[in-house]
Write a protein that holds these residues in place. Structure first.
Motif, mmCIF file in Angstrom:
data_model
loop_
_atom_site.group_PDB
_atom_site.id
_atom_site.type_symbol
_atom_site.label_atom_id
_atom_site.label_comp_id
_atom_site.label_asym_id
_atom_site.label_seq_id
_atom_site.Cartn_x
_atom_site.Cartn_y
_atom_site.Cartn_z
ATOM 1 N N MET A 34 -1.439 70.192 30.761
ATOM 2 C CA MET A 34 -2.151 69.001 31.193
ATOM 3 C C MET A 34 -2.913 68.389 30.033
ATOM 4 S SD MET A 34 -1.515 68.887 34.441
ATOM 5 C CE MET A 34 -2.662 67.574 34.854
ATOM 6 N N GLY A 35 -3.147 67.091 30.128
ATOM 7 C CA GLY A 35 -3.891 66.459 29.062
ATOM 8 C C GLY A 35 -4.655 65.236 29.525
ATOM 9 N N TRP A 36 -5.645 64.878 28.730
ATOM 10 C CA TRP A 36 -6.374 63.622 28.907
ATOM 11 C C TRP A 36 -6.128 62.751 27.684
ATOM 12 C CZ3 TRP A 36 -8.667 61.910 33.223
ATOM 13 C CH2 TRP A 36 -9.002 62.835 34.215
ATOM 14 N N PHE A 37 -5.906 61.475 27.962
ATOM 15 C CA PHE A 37 -5.669 60.477 26.930
ATOM 16 C C PHE A 37 -6.621 59.312 27.149
ATOM 17 C CE2 PHE A 37 -1.528 61.851 25.129
ATOM 18 C CZ PHE A 37 -1.248 62.873 26.004
ATOM 19 N N ALA A 91 -13.155 53.267 26.945
ATOM 20 C CA ALA A 91 -11.684 53.180 26.983
ATOM 21 C C ALA A 91 -11.216 53.372 28.417
ATOM 22 C CB ALA A 91 -11.060 54.256 26.093
ATOM 23 N N MET A 92 -9.925 53.138 28.613
ATOM 24 C CA MET A 92 -9.258 53.562 29.838
ATOM 25 C C MET A 92 -8.784 54.988 29.610
ATOM 26 S SD MET A 92 -8.354 52.501 32.877
ATOM 27 C CE MET A 92 -8.068 50.722 32.887
ATOM 28 N N TYR A 93 -9.106 55.848 30.554
ATOM 29 C CA TYR A 93 -8.766 57.261 30.434
ATOM 30 C C TYR A 93 -7.645 57.606 31.407
ATOM 31 C CZ TYR A 93 -12.715 58.223 27.398
ATOM 32 O OH TYR A 93 -13.579 58.249 26.323
ATOM 33 N N TYR A 94 -6.666 58.343 30.899
ATOM 34 C CA TYR A 94 -5.498 58.738 31.681
ATOM 35 C C TYR A 94 -5.332 60.251 31.651
ATOM 36 C CZ TYR A 94 -4.117 53.842 30.960
ATOM 37 O OH TYR A 94 -4.073 52.465 30.913
ATOM 38 N N CYS A 95 -4.908 60.818 32.773
ATOM 39 C CA CYS A 95 -4.481 62.208 32.737
ATOM 40 C C CYS A 95 -2.962 62.259 32.783
ATOM 41 C CB CYS A 95 -5.081 63.014 33.891
ATOM 42 S SG CYS A 95 -4.440 62.615 35.525
ATOM 43 N N ALA A 96 -2.425 63.366 32.317
ATOM 44 C CA ALA A 96 -0.979 63.525 32.247
ATOM 45 C C ALA A 96 -0.614 64.990 32.451
ATOM 46 C CB ALA A 96 -0.451 63.033 30.910
ATOM 47 N N ALA A 97 0.584 65.200 32.959
ATOM 48 C CA ALA A 97 1.116 66.545 33.163
ATOM 49 C C ALA A 97 2.473 66.642 32.495
ATOM 50 C CB ALA A 97 1.235 66.856 34.644
ATOM 51 N N TRP A 111 2.117 60.628 34.566
ATOM 52 C CA TRP A 111 0.884 59.952 34.169
ATOM 53 C C TRP A 111 0.168 59.389 35.382
ATOM 54 C CZ3 TRP A 111 -0.631 59.769 29.051
ATOM 55 C CH2 TRP A 111 0.318 60.205 28.123
ATOM 56 N N GLY A 112 -1.150 59.391 35.305
ATOM 57 C CA GLY A 112 -1.938 58.713 36.309
ATOM 58 C C GLY A 112 -2.092 57.241 35.950
#
Length: 121
Positions: A34-37, A91-97, A111-112
């Motif tokens: 998982m990650g945050w961008f 910023a706009m923050y996105y999570c991803a798997a 992606w969210g």
């Protein structure tokens, strides 16, 4: 199909804190890396925190020591605790798997929709 929904963004003053959430459906998050961008207008989307499949964690230098990524398996939710926020964190923050094909790597496939964080000075 993994669906990710972020929440928790908002406006905060410099030095404040926010906790972002990324709720998952359609899959068990513990089976994924998982990650945050984050992304600002006109810029590329940058990874800031990654939770790898072996539970190792990596942060980009600009957030290390201030942000914490963690997962609540019971809630099937990924979090990003953000402390000591700065205006440059806006910023706009996105999570991803994604899937790990090698140690401490993650190929993000899901992606969210993003949640906005605004930090004022």
């Amino acid at each position: 199909q993994v669906q990710l929904v972020e929440s928790g963004g908002g406006s905060v003053q410099s030095g404040g804190s926010l906790r972002l959430s990324c709720a998952a459906s359609g899959a068990t998050l513990s089976n994924y890396c998982m990650g945050w961008f984050r992304q600002t207008p006109g810029a590329e989307r940058d990874g800031i925190a990654t939770l790898y499949s072996d539970d190792n964690i990596g942060y980009t230098e600009s957030v290390e020591g201030r942000f914490t990524i963690y997962r609540d398996n019971a809630k099937n939710t990924l979090f990003l605790q953000m402390n000591s926020l700065k205006p440059e964190d806006t910023a706009m923050y996105y999570c991803a798997a994604g899937v790990s094909y090698a140690t401490d790597s993650c190929t993000f496939n899901y992606w969210g929709q993003g949640t906005q964080v605004t930090v004022s000075s």
